[in-house]
Design an enzyme around this catalytic site. Structure first.
Site, PDB file in Angstrom:
ATOM      1  N   LYS A  53     -55.789  70.074  11.112  1.00  0.00           N
ATOM      2  CA  LYS A  53     -54.448  70.540  10.732  1.00  0.00           C
ATOM      3  C   LYS A  53     -54.489  71.186   9.342  1.00  0.00           C
ATOM      4  O   LYS A  53     -53.913  72.255   9.124  1.00  0.00           O
ATOM      5  CB  LYS A  53     -53.450  69.363  10.749  1.00  0.00           C
ATOM      6  CG  LYS A  53     -53.128  68.883  12.162  1.00  0.00           C
ATOM      7  CD  LYS A  53     -52.301  67.596  12.210  1.00  0.00           C
ATOM      8  CE  LYS A  53     -52.112  67.166  13.661  1.00  0.00           C
ATOM      9  NZ  LYS A  53     -51.321  65.940  13.834  1.00  0.00           N
ATOM     10  N   GLN A  97     -49.793  61.028  10.032  1.00  0.00           N
ATOM     11  CA  GLN A  97     -50.522  60.926  11.294  1.00  0.00           C
ATOM     12  C   GLN A  97     -50.333  59.528  11.890  1.00  0.00           C
ATOM     13  O   GLN A  97     -50.467  58.519  11.198  1.00  0.00           O
ATOM     14  CB  GLN A  97     -52.023  61.222  11.051  1.00  0.00           C
ATOM     15  CG  GLN A  97     -52.862  61.287  12.307  1.00  0.00           C
ATOM     16  CD  GLN A  97     -52.544  62.480  13.203  1.00  0.00           C
ATOM     17  OE1 GLN A  97     -51.964  63.478  12.773  1.00  0.00           O
ATOM     18  NE2 GLN A  97     -52.915  62.383  14.470  1.00  0.00           N
ATOM     19  N   ASP A 120     -42.985  67.252  12.391  1.00  0.00           N
ATOM     20  CA  ASP A 120     -43.346  66.592  13.652  1.00  0.00           C
ATOM     21  C   ASP A 120     -42.138  66.440  14.580  1.00  0.00           C
ATOM     22  O   ASP A 120     -42.297  66.156  15.764  1.00  0.00           O
ATOM     23  CB  ASP A 120     -43.881  65.181  13.364  1.00  0.00           C
ATOM     24  CG  ASP A 120     -45.392  65.095  13.407  1.00  0.00           C
ATOM     25  OD1 ASP A 120     -46.000  65.846  14.189  1.00  0.00           O
ATOM     26  OD2 ASP A 120     -45.950  64.270  12.671  1.00  0.00           O
TER      27      ASP A 120
END
Ligand code: GUN
Length: 283
Positions: A53, A97, A120
């Protein structure tokens, strides 16, 4: 019938190229979108995802911060870090994460991220926005899966879409996105009784169960579009999805491979959410 393979790598490259152009335009106006990625602990798979990412951000010319915290980091320390990033004008997107270590309450963490920087799409405000048809940030993996269907010419409106898996990261937002595009949506889980009865009726089948090759060719309607969100490592080290690709591709109309299907789209949509959502903090 042999299915058309949906090439996630190529489609993700197209999305990234589009966003590179837009990011360059923003830069010429003095705006560099920034993403902060936080990882807590040493999980090897999560570390690879996070590194990818951050690397993708650099390729697009975005600002990125990679914050690696040890597995024994306290919840309070993590929340303080998020508060700092919420207030940082260089940062337009914050991603923690998942999963986080067990001593940390993931709901508290997701709630702490500013809904305006929630790339997200996991904050309840953004989940509610998606559920009410006012999408702000859509979760990257299901959003990428939707783009794969659209760019492959699969029609969604009026079709029966079956989502196997009801996670907050994939299954539930996938169902909401398909519903928003006027599909008739059924949500199943890996525990659904007579799962094949449902999957065999699906024009669009999205599988996100984390169970290697659990959906086989005989569970698929001829001509269906099959999106395999799973990524599982087999004892021999090879990767496979939640769909048995060899038997499924003989029946399906379209199918995503693993690797090279949904995976590359997750990162492409993260870049889109970061570069496309940066205006939210600028008023
Ligand atoms: N873990 C697995 N998928 C994801 C994702 O899309 N975002 C975050 N933050 N964690 C994940």
């Amino acid at each position: 019938m042999t299915a058309q393979i949906i090439d996630g790598k190529t489609i993700a490259q197209q999305v990234r190229a589009e966003w590179k152009l837009r990011a360059d335009k923003l830069k010429s106006r003095g705006i560099t979108p920034g993403l902060a990625v936080i990882i807590v602990g040493e999980d090897p798979a999560s570390r690879v995802y996070v590194a990818n990412k951050v690397k993708a951000c650099a390729e697009l010319g975005l600002h990125s911060e990679h914050i690696a915290l040890s597995a024994d980091t306290s919840e309070a320390t993590l929340l303080a870090k998020i508060a700092e990033l919420n207030a940082d004008p260089k940062i337009h997107g914050i991603l923690v994460q998942l999963p986080v270590p067990k001593h940390i309450d993931s709901d508290k963490v997701l709630n702490a991220i500013s809904p305006d920087k929630d790339v997200d799409g996991f904050h309840p405000f953004n989940v509610g926005a998606l559920a009410t048809g006012n999408m702000r940030f859509a979760p990257c993996t299901p959003y990428g899966s939707l783009i794969l269907l659209q760019k492959s010419g699969v029609s969604i409106e009026g079709k029966h879409a079956v989502v196997v898996g009801r996670s907050n990261i994939v299954g539930k937002p996938m169902a909401l996105l398909l519903l928003q595009h006027n599909a008739t949506v059924t949500i199943c889980t890996s525990k659904t009784v007579d799962l094949a009865k449902f999957t065999r009726d699906a024009d669009i089948l999205v599988v996100a169960t984390g169970k290697p090759r659990m959906v086989t060719g005989e569970m698929i309607k001829p001509g269906a579009a099959v999106i395999d969100v799973g990524i599982n490592r087999l004892p021999d080290g090879k990767l496979c999805g939640d769909v048995d690709f060899d038997s499924a591709q003989k029946v399906a109309g379209w199918i995503t491979p693993v690797p090279g299907g949904v995976g590359p789209m997750t990162i492409a949509m993260l870049l889109q959410n970061t570069a496309g959502g940066q205006h939210r903090q600028r008023g």
